[in-house]
Design a protein around this motif. Structure first.
Motif, short mmCIF file in Angstrom:
data_model
loop_
_atom_site.label_atom_id
_atom_site.label_comp_id
_atom_site.label_asym_id
_atom_site.label_seq_id
_atom_site.Cartn_x
_atom_site.Cartn_y
_atom_site.Cartn_z
N UNK A 94 0.80 -1.23 0.00
CA UNK A 94 0.00 0.00 0.00
C UNK A 94 0.84 1.29 0.00
N UNK A 95 2.03 1.34 0.64
CA UNK A 95 2.81 2.59 0.54
C UNK A 95 3.19 2.91 -0.91
N UNK A 96 3.46 1.88 -1.69
CA UNK A 96 3.83 2.08 -3.10
C UNK A 96 2.62 2.53 -3.92
N UNK A 97 1.48 1.90 -3.64
CA UNK A 97 0.27 2.27 -4.37
C UNK A 97 -0.14 3.70 -4.03
N UNK A 98 0.01 4.08 -2.76
CA UNK A 98 -0.32 5.45 -2.35
C UNK A 98 0.57 6.46 -3.07
N UNK A 99 1.86 6.13 -3.22
CA UNK A 99 2.78 7.03 -3.94
C UNK A 99 2.33 7.19 -5.39
N UNK A 100 1.86 6.12 -5.99
CA UNK A 100 1.37 6.20 -7.37
C UNK A 100 0.10 7.06 -7.46
N UNK A 101 -0.78 6.91 -6.49
CA UNK A 101 -2.00 7.73 -6.48
C UNK A 101 -1.65 9.22 -6.48
N UNK A 102 -0.63 9.56 -5.67
CA UNK A 102 -0.21 10.97 -5.62
C UNK A 102 0.31 11.44 -6.98
N UNK A 103 1.09 10.59 -7.63
CA UNK A 103 1.64 10.95 -8.94
C UNK A 103 0.51 11.17 -9.96
N UNK A 104 -0.48 10.29 -9.92
CA UNK A 104 -1.61 10.42 -10.86
C UNK A 104 -2.40 11.70 -10.60
N UNK B 180 12.56 3.94 -7.07
CA UNK B 180 13.31 4.83 -6.15
C UNK B 180 12.96 4.57 -4.68
N UNK B 181 11.75 4.11 -4.43
CA UNK B 181 11.34 3.77 -3.07
C UNK B 181 11.94 2.44 -2.59
N UNK B 182 12.66 1.75 -3.50
CA UNK B 182 13.35 0.55 -3.07
C UNK B 182 12.91 -0.76 -3.69
N UNK B 183 11.95 -0.72 -4.58
CA UNK B 183 11.51 -1.96 -5.22
C UNK B 183 12.40 -2.25 -6.42
N UNK B 184 13.15 -3.35 -6.40
CA UNK B 184 14.05 -3.64 -7.52
C UNK B 184 13.33 -4.15 -8.76
N UNK B 185 12.09 -4.55 -8.58
CA UNK B 185 11.36 -5.13 -9.72
C UNK B 185 9.90 -4.72 -9.62
N UNK B 186 9.30 -4.37 -10.75
CA UNK B 186 7.91 -3.95 -10.80
C UNK B 186 7.22 -4.67 -11.96
N UNK B 187 6.04 -5.22 -11.69
CA UNK B 187 5.24 -5.85 -12.74
C UNK B 187 3.85 -5.22 -12.75
N UNK B 188 3.52 -4.60 -13.86
CA UNK B 188 2.26 -3.85 -13.98
C UNK B 188 1.34 -4.48 -15.01
N UNK B 189 0.06 -4.47 -14.70
CA UNK B 189 -0.95 -4.79 -15.73
C UNK B 189 -1.77 -3.52 -15.96
N UNK B 190 -1.75 -3.06 -17.21
CA UNK B 190 -2.38 -1.80 -17.59
C UNK B 190 -3.40 -2.06 -18.69
#
Lengths: 99, 99, 99, 99
Positions: free
Chosen positions: D19-29, D65-75
């Motif tokens: 959830x901290x990562x998802x919240x950061x994305x919400x702010x960006x959007x 940048x928040x520390x996740x070395x790998x990200x997998x997105x479904x868009x």
């Protein structure tokens, strides 16, 4: 095994108005006693794995019976064994960090 | 009802190396007698709906038993009633138009 | 930022034969100099983020110009900062564990 | 070109609390001026194609940048040329048929 799913079903060969098909699926999910939340690109579903998957199968069958010769679905499936989590828990855990 | 599916299962809470989990799923799909093709972002699966869905459930169970407390899967499901179509048919129909 | 993507584009309102549209997208991806692998439920793509995303946009534009009034795409996007990884690396790391 | 998108971003290698990562994305959007609706398996986004895609790229960069070395997105990406349609329109057209 509990699952939080997201169902995005796309009927093909029926023109551009997909909402009658999506509404039929919503009714099937409700009749299965599943908790659901409709959004702009699919439907969140919460329930036991077999109940959710049985309802998804009936959605495909019903959309074919309504006249769609082809159906393409994207289904997300989230399971966890560390703790119980509802759909509302997931949204709230993000929302708390935004407030 | 035949289905052509695409399974992309992501175990969470197990670090960055996901291939042991994906390999375990490949074995489950093969043992179910399903036709599969592994690609760089998932696995194509062809078979009867119930056989495919039963194997996907066993994949989730197996990945949890291997130690992943959380699993997030994206599953595509394609069904059609107008004619039979295999995974190879789908690829070939595009490839013909490119040659 | 390198990305390994998976593109599954579905034109709506054009009947059941989608392969001419998918073939047009394959050409666009190739002309963009991207490495691609077609499979039965989409296309794996490897390249720089902006190049991949520019090509995906041109696919939507081209499919609309070919006569599809509506397009629904599912796009997977994988990025990693810990190490370089190709599409072939991903498939091989699973295949090794199966042999 | 307007797009209605659905973003489901999964950081890997950071444990189970996403959830901290998802919240950061919400702010960006939000900072990008995009209209968004958070749900239990992703976020609906409405806007111009380039604005949406620019924000999705910044989400990947921020999560790394928040520390996740790998990200997998479904868009998911929905575009249409026949008529304008908002996220609310899509939900309402189904809801009307259920009432």
């Amino acid at each position: 095994m509990r699952v939080i799913a997201d169902l995005c079903l796309v009927p093909l060969g029926v023109g551009l108005s997909l909402s009658p098909f999506i509404a039929a699926c919503e009714k099937i999910l409700k009749e299965a006693g599943l908790e659901t939340t409709l959004h702009a690109y699919g439907t969140n579903i919460e329930g036991e794995w077999d109940a959710v998957m049985g309802a998804v199968k009936r959605c495909h069958e019903a959309v074919h019976e309504m006249g769609a010769p082809r159906v393409s679905t994207t289904l997300k499936l989230g399971t966890r064994t560390d703790r119980a989590q509802t759909m509302a828990d997931k949204v709230n855990s993000v929302a708390e960090k935004l407030s």
